[in-house]
Design a protein around this motif. Structure first.
Motif, PDB file in Angstrom:
ATOM      1  N   ALA A 209       0.811  -1.224   0.000  1.00 49.15           N
ATOM      2  CA  ALA A 209       0.000   0.000   0.000  1.00 49.15           C
ATOM      3  C   ALA A 209       0.842   1.272   0.000  1.00 49.15           C
ATOM      4  N   TYR A 210       2.044   1.237   0.584  1.00 45.98           N
ATOM      5  CA  TYR A 210       2.846   2.451   0.638  1.00 45.98           C
ATOM      6  C   TYR A 210       3.707   2.645  -0.608  1.00 45.98           C
ATOM      7  N   ASN A 211       3.586   1.731  -1.569  1.00 46.52           N
ATOM      8  CA  ASN A 211       4.350   1.857  -2.811  1.00 46.52           C
ATOM      9  C   ASN A 211       3.496   2.294  -4.000  1.00 46.52           C
ATOM     10  N   TYR A 212       2.252   2.678  -3.734  1.00 44.30           N
ATOM     11  CA  TYR A 212       1.413   3.285  -4.767  1.00 44.30           C
ATOM     12  C   TYR A 212       0.621   4.423  -4.149  1.00 44.30           C
ATOM     13  N   VAL A 213       0.070   5.271  -5.003  1.00 41.99           N
ATOM     14  CA  VAL A 213      -0.768   6.372  -4.532  1.00 41.99           C
ATOM     15  C   VAL A 213      -2.160   6.241  -5.126  1.00 41.99           C
ATOM     16  N   VAL A 214      -3.134   6.779  -4.396  1.00 45.55           N
ATOM     17  CA  VAL A 214      -4.513   6.869  -4.878  1.00 45.55           C
ATOM     18  C   VAL A 214      -4.767   8.332  -5.227  1.00 45.55           C
ATOM     19  N   ILE A 215      -5.271   8.556  -6.429  1.00 46.54           N
ATOM     20  CA  ILE A 215      -5.431   9.924  -6.934  1.00 46.54           C
ATOM     21  C   ILE A 215      -6.916  10.210  -7.147  1.00 46.54           C
ATOM     22  N   PRO A 216      -7.531  11.077  -6.324  1.00 49.94           N
ATOM     23  CA  PRO A 216      -8.923  11.457  -6.548  1.00 49.94           C
ATOM     24  C   PRO A 216      -9.023  12.499  -7.662  1.00 49.94           C
ATOM     25  N   ILE A 217      -9.955  12.293  -8.587  1.00 49.57           N
ATOM     26  CA  ILE A 217     -10.149  13.209  -9.707  1.00 49.57           C
ATOM     27  C   ILE A 217     -11.619  13.626  -9.734  1.00 49.57           C
ATOM     28  N   HIS A 218     -11.863  14.930  -9.673  1.00 51.72           N
ATOM     29  CA  HIS A 218     -13.231  15.439  -9.701  1.00 51.72           C
ATOM     30  C   HIS A 218     -13.722  15.500 -11.147  1.00 51.72           C
ATOM     31  N   ARG A 226      -7.910   6.960  -9.233  1.00 54.20           N
ATOM     32  CA  ARG A 226      -6.896   6.243  -9.995  1.00 54.20           C
ATOM     33  C   ARG A 226      -5.851   5.724  -9.009  1.00 54.20           C
ATOM     34  N   ILE A 227      -5.242   4.607  -9.360  1.00 56.16           N
ATOM     35  CA  ILE A 227      -4.142   4.054  -8.556  1.00 56.16           C
ATOM     36  C   ILE A 227      -2.899   4.036  -9.425  1.00 56.16           C
ATOM     37  N   ARG A 228      -1.808   4.539  -8.870  1.00 55.98           N
ATOM     38  CA  ARG A 228      -0.581   4.685  -9.652  1.00 55.98           C
ATOM     39  C   ARG A 228       0.631   4.256  -8.836  1.00 55.98           C
ATOM     40  N   ALA A 229       1.492   3.451  -9.416  1.00 54.65           N
ATOM     41  CA  ALA A 229       2.720   3.014  -8.745  1.00 54.65           C
ATOM     42  C   ALA A 229       3.662   4.193  -8.549  1.00 54.65           C
ATOM     43  N   ILE A 230       4.394   4.183  -7.432  1.00 51.94           N
ATOM     44  CA  ILE A 230       5.406   5.211  -7.198  1.00 51.94           C
ATOM     45  C   ILE A 230       6.776   4.613  -6.889  1.00 51.94           C
ATOM     46  N   ASP A 231       6.864   3.297  -6.802  1.00 51.02           N
ATOM     47  CA  ASP A 231       8.141   2.649  -6.477  1.00 51.02           C
ATOM     48  C   ASP A 231       8.421   1.588  -7.534  1.00 51.02           C
ATOM     49  N   PHE A 232       9.600   1.647  -8.137  1.00 53.78           N
ATOM     50  CA  PHE A 232       9.906   0.771  -9.265  1.00 53.78           C
ATOM     51  C   PHE A 232      11.145  -0.087  -9.014  1.00 53.78           C
TER      52      PHE A 232
END
Length: 353
Positions: A209-218, A226-232
């Motif tokens: 859970a701490y290696n991706y972010v959740v992005i709210p879009i109005h 949206r869910i997006r990876a931040i650690d590769f």
């Protein structure tokens, strides 16, 4: 869901070879302004950084002697200009380096740079890390295949990454998920299914859970997520296939439960198939670039022989595709995965559920 840890040993760092450097040069991923991760390690002191709740973030704010700080600040501003305005140095006079923070945990131990525009106080971040071939391949595949583009640069053994905005997955699960409407929870469940499928197909591991972010879009009268990876770091390293499927990490159990509660099996299969179809189209549209990258990847060393043998056999059992069994490198496995998707994406269920 298994409660046993899926990952036991720390992943080693793999060097960037000449072929990959040539590829990065071809696609404008090489920094024109020299910066070294090791240069930033020569800070003369630090203080702890706390969040709004006065909790230790495990980041420290570092500072340098006056002469070094002046030179470092100028180089960091130039790098910002390269990331965000194609190297236009005219903007440098409007920029200020507000802070340089150092992360004291995790594989990459990055520096986080905060750059502020002095005309309007808008700011953004970017990160400086030790370059690692796995991470570079992961970033490049993210740029080509995900719904989002990502900027990064390499200078010798140093990697520069732009900041990916969003709410950290663990923070979202703990603090925000319970406040979402039932409709929003259904949409988040759908997005997690697609994120899970995308991570699996492109073999991006360790999406706790701490290696991706959740992005709210109005969007008009609703909020979509949206869910997006931040650690590769964990691109094509582990041998355990479950590592590449976010559903198997206990940290993601609330998301998995959401999928079970909100989606029928037919809907889950539909969303999986949608994601495979989109990935296949992206692979087709960037065919030459992906072929070039996978050729380099196929000749590179990105894991241990035991991990390679384990993963290719698990994928063979999962798909019955001999290309996985014949793979001689992690890059070959990646090629087999993409071939499998582009060959089968019109089917209802190319991967087993």
């Amino acid at each position: 869901m298994s409660e046993e840890p899926l990952m036991i040993f720390k992943k080693p760092s793999y060097p960037i070879n000449e072929a990959l450097l040539d590829y990065l040069e071809r696609f404008d991923r090489i920094s024109k302004f020299p910066i070294s991760y090791d240069d930033l390690l020569r800070f003369s002191g630090s203080i702890n950084v706390y969040d709004k709740e006065d909790q230790d973030t495990l980041w420290i704010r570092v500072y340098y002697n006056e002469f070094e700080r002046e030179e470092i600040d100028l180089t960091l501003k130039k790098i910002y200009s390269l990331l965000h305005s194609d190297g236009n140095l005219e903007i440098i006079k409007f920029l200020n380096v507000d802070s340089i923070d150092y992360c004291t945990f995790g594989n990459s131990k990055p520096f986080r740079i905060k750059i502020r525009n002095i005309l309007n106080d808008n700011y953004t971040h970017f990160y400086i890390k030790k370059a690692d071939a796995s991470r570079v391949y992961g970033l490049e595949l993210e740029h080509i295949l995900s719904p989002d583009k990502i900027n990064f640069l390499v200078h010798q053994d140093t990697l520069i990454e732009e900041h990916i905005m969003g709410i950290a997955g663990d923070v979202f699960i703990n603090n925000h998920l319970k406040n979402c409407s039932e409709t929003e929870k259904s949409q988040i469940a759908k997005e997690f299914v697609k994120f899970n499928e995308r991570s699996m197909i492109r073999l991006l591991g360790d999406m706790r859970a701490y290696n991706y972010v959740v992005i709210p879009i109005h969007d008009f009268d609703q909020v979509v997520y949206r869910i997006r990876a931040i650690d590769f770091d964990q691109q094509c390293y582990e041998g355990n296939f479950k590592v590449y499927r976010p559903q198997f990490f206990k940290e993601n159990y609330p998301m998995v439960k959401l999928v079970k509660d909100k989606l029928q099996e037919s809907s889950i299969n539909q969303y999986k198939n949608e994601e495979r179809s989109v990935l296949a189209k992206r692979i087709h549209s960037a065919e030459n670039r992906i072929k070039r990258l996978l050729k380099i990847m196929g000749e590179d060393t990105l894991s241990t022989p035991s991990h390679l043998e384990q993963l290719k056999l698990e994928l063979y059992r999962y798909t019955n595709d001999l290309n996985f069994k014949k793979a001689k490198s992690m890059g070959n496995i990646m090629s087999a995965s993409f071939q499998y998707i582009t060959r089968n994406f019109k089917n209802v269920n190319p991967f087993k559920a």
